[in-house]
Design a protein around this motif. Structure first.
Motif, PDB file in Angstrom:
ATOM      1  N   ARG A 165      -1.954   3.446   8.161  1.00 34.80           N
ATOM      2  CA  ARG A 165      -2.100   4.061   9.486  1.00 34.80           C
ATOM      3  C   ARG A 165      -1.195   3.249  10.395  1.00 34.80           C
ATOM      4  O   ARG A 165      -1.364   2.033  10.531  1.00 34.80           O
ATOM      5  CB  ARG A 165      -3.553   3.985   9.955  1.00 34.80           C
ATOM      6  CG  ARG A 165      -3.777   4.643  11.302  1.00 34.80           C
ATOM      7  CD  ARG A 165      -5.237   4.641  11.705  1.00 34.80           C
ATOM      8  NE  ARG A 165      -6.104   5.285  10.732  1.00 34.80           N
ATOM      9  CZ  ARG A 165      -6.336   6.601  10.674  1.00 34.80           C
ATOM     10  NH1 ARG A 165      -5.732   7.413  11.526  1.00 34.80           N
ATOM     11  NH2 ARG A 165      -7.134   7.106   9.767  1.00 34.80           N
ATOM     12  N   GLU A 194      -0.045   4.296   1.458  1.00 29.03           N
ATOM     13  CA  GLU A 194      -0.087   4.860   2.803  1.00 29.03           C
ATOM     14  C   GLU A 194      -0.716   3.865   3.769  1.00 29.03           C
ATOM     15  O   GLU A 194      -1.606   3.111   3.400  1.00 29.03           O
ATOM     16  CB  GLU A 194      -0.935   6.144   2.818  1.00 29.03           C
ATOM     17  CG  GLU A 194      -0.309   7.298   2.081  1.00 29.03           C
ATOM     18  CD  GLU A 194      -1.169   8.551   2.203  1.00 29.03           C
ATOM     19  OE1 GLU A 194      -2.408   8.415   2.307  1.00 29.03           O
ATOM     20  OE2 GLU A 194      -0.600   9.638   2.205  1.00 29.03           O
ATOM     21  N   ASP A 223       0.824  -1.210   0.000  1.00 28.73           N
ATOM     22  CA  ASP A 223       0.000   0.000   0.000  1.00 28.73           C
ATOM     23  C   ASP A 223       0.857   1.258   0.000  1.00 28.73           C
ATOM     24  O   ASP A 223       1.986   1.260   0.501  1.00 28.73           O
ATOM     25  CB  ASP A 223      -0.917   0.001   1.231  1.00 28.73           C
ATOM     26  CG  ASP A 223      -1.797  -1.228   1.285  1.00 28.73           C
ATOM     27  OD1 ASP A 223      -2.678  -1.344   0.415  1.00 28.73           O
ATOM     28  OD2 ASP A 223      -1.583  -2.070   2.183  1.00 28.73           O
ATOM     29  N   GLN A 252      -8.702  -4.309   5.510  1.00 28.17           N
ATOM     30  CA  GLN A 252      -9.885  -3.759   4.872  1.00 28.17           C
ATOM     31  C   GLN A 252     -10.134  -2.292   5.224  1.00 28.17           C
ATOM     32  O   GLN A 252     -10.960  -1.637   4.600  1.00 28.17           O
ATOM     33  CB  GLN A 252     -11.123  -4.603   5.192  1.00 28.17           C
ATOM     34  CG  GLN A 252     -11.545  -4.622   6.643  1.00 28.17           C
ATOM     35  CD  GLN A 252     -10.753  -5.605   7.493  1.00 28.17           C
ATOM     36  OE1 GLN A 252      -9.895  -6.321   6.999  1.00 28.17           O
ATOM     37  NE2 GLN A 252     -11.026  -5.616   8.780  1.00 28.17           N
ATOM     38  N   ALA A 253      -9.409  -1.751   6.208  1.00 30.30           N
ATOM     39  CA  ALA A 253      -9.596  -0.357   6.615  1.00 30.30           C
ATOM     40  C   ALA A 253      -9.035   0.595   5.563  1.00 30.30           C
ATOM     41  O   ALA A 253      -8.209   0.225   4.736  1.00 30.30           O
ATOM     42  CB  ALA A 253      -8.914  -0.124   7.953  1.00 30.30           C
ATOM     43  N   LYS A 254      -9.503   1.841   5.582  1.00 30.12           N
ATOM     44  CA  LYS A 254      -9.002   2.868   4.659  1.00 30.12           C
ATOM     45  C   LYS A 254      -8.338   3.957   5.470  1.00 30.12           C
ATOM     46  O   LYS A 254      -9.032   4.690   6.159  1.00 30.12           O
ATOM     47  CB  LYS A 254     -10.159   3.474   3.843  1.00 30.12           C
ATOM     48  CG  LYS A 254     -10.827   2.500   2.927  1.00 30.12           C
ATOM     49  CD  LYS A 254     -10.040   2.318   1.642  1.00 30.12           C
ATOM     50  CE  LYS A 254     -10.789   1.420   0.697  1.00 30.12           C
ATOM     51  NZ  LYS A 254     -10.095   0.299   0.185  1.00 30.12           N
ATOM     52  N   PRO A 255      -7.061   4.173   5.426  1.00 32.40           N
ATOM     53  CA  PRO A 255      -6.012   3.310   4.877  1.00 32.40           C
ATOM     54  C   PRO A 255      -5.793   2.097   5.792  1.00 32.40           C
ATOM     55  O   PRO A 255      -6.205   2.123   6.947  1.00 32.40           O
ATOM     56  CB  PRO A 255      -4.787   4.222   4.874  1.00 32.40           C
ATOM     57  CG  PRO A 255      -5.024   5.172   5.999  1.00 32.40           C
ATOM     58  CD  PRO A 255      -6.510   5.391   6.034  1.00 32.40           C
ATOM     59  N   PRO A 256      -5.131   1.047   5.279  1.00 37.02           N
ATOM     60  CA  PRO A 256      -4.913  -0.161   6.084  1.00 37.02           C
ATOM     61  C   PRO A 256      -4.122   0.154   7.364  1.00 37.02           C
ATOM     62  O   PRO A 256      -3.263   1.030   7.371  1.00 37.02           O
ATOM     63  CB  PRO A 256      -4.090  -1.066   5.179  1.00 37.02           C
ATOM     64  CG  PRO A 256      -4.214  -0.509   3.822  1.00 37.02           C
ATOM     65  CD  PRO A 256      -4.570   0.932   3.947  1.00 37.02           C
ATOM     66  N   LYS A 264       0.397  -6.017   8.999  1.00 31.86           N
ATOM     67  CA  LYS A 264      -0.883  -5.420   8.621  1.00 31.86           C
ATOM     68  C   LYS A 264      -1.967  -6.071   9.485  1.00 31.86           C
ATOM     69  O   LYS A 264      -2.246  -7.251   9.381  1.00 31.86           O
ATOM     70  CB  LYS A 264      -1.163  -5.655   7.139  1.00 31.86           C
ATOM     71  CG  LYS A 264      -2.294  -4.787   6.605  1.00 31.86           C
ATOM     72  CD  LYS A 264      -2.669  -5.107   5.181  1.00 31.86           C
ATOM     73  CE  LYS A 264      -1.769  -4.432   4.189  1.00 31.86           C
ATOM     74  NZ  LYS A 264      -2.280  -4.588   2.800  1.00 31.86           N
TER      75      LYS A 264
END
Length: 164
Positions: free
Chosen positions: A12, A10, A8, A46-50, A42
Motif C-alpha cells: 500500500r 504488493e 513483497d 505487519q499490515a496486509k499488504p505492508p 516500509k
C-alpha cells in the motif's frame, strides 16, 4: 526496510505529500520513489499488504531520533535513596534519619530503609521490627509503605514512597 530490501509482491503506497496512492506492486512503488528522487520506506510491515511511504530516509531517521530524544527529556527518573539503621538506635538518631528520609521523599525519590544486624543482634531480629514500624509511623504524613519490612540475610528492608 528501505528501497531494494522490500521483497513483497504488493504494497500500500503513500506518496511524498501523504496522499494514498493505493495498492501497487513493489517494483512500481520503487520506480515512483526513484522518479521523485526519494526512498521507499516500509512503515508498517505487519499490515496486509505492508504500508510503504515515499520519503527522504535520512530526514525520516533524524525525525525519529529527535522525537526519541524529546521523549527522554520529558520523563522523570525516580531514584532510590537508602537510609541505614541499626536495631539499637536512639530516638534522636532515629529522628535525624527520619528527617533525611523526609527530604528524599520531598524530592520525589523512593526511600529504602535498611535495618542492619551484626553479630549477636541476629538473635533478636523479630523483636527489632518495631524500629522500622516506628520509622514508617513517623513518616506516615508524607509517605506510604510500598514494600513491607522483609528479612534478607543480615538485614531487614522496607521501601517508602511519597504519598500522592
Amino acid at each position: 526496510m528501505i528501497n531494494e530490501q522490500i521483497r513483497d509482491k504488493e504494497v500500500r503506497l503513500i506518496g511524498p505529500d501523504g496522499s494514498q496512492m493505493g495498492i501497487v506492486s513493489a517494483k512500481e512503488a520503487m520506480a515512483k520513489a526513484q522518479e521523485a528522487g526519494l526512498d521507499l520506506v516500509k512503515i508498517a510491515p505487519q499490515a496486509k499488504p505492508p504500508v510503504c511511504k515515499i520519503i527522504d530516509y535520512g530526514k525520516y531517521r533524524y525525525e525519529l531520533a529527535r522525537k526519541e530524544k524529546e521523549a527522554k527529556k520529558k520523563q522523570k527518573v525516580i531514584e532510590v535513596k537508602e537510609v541505614r539503621l541499626s536495631p539499637n538506635i536512639d530516638t534522636n538518631d532515629l529522628k535525624t534519619k527520619v528527617s533525611a528520609a523526609r527530604k528524599f521523599l520531598s524530592k520525589g525519590d523512593r526511600v529504602k530503609v535498611t535495618l542492619r544486624f551484626r553479630g549477636r543482634e541476629m538473635a533478636h531480629m523479630a523483636s527489632s521490627k518495631h524500629v522500622l514500624d516506628d520509622f514508617a509511623q513517623m513518616l506516615s504524613d508524607v509517605a506510604n509503605v510500598e514494600k513491607a519490612p522483609k528479612v534478607e540475610g543480615r538485614s531487614m528492608t522496607m521501601f517508602l514512597s511519597e504519598k500522592r
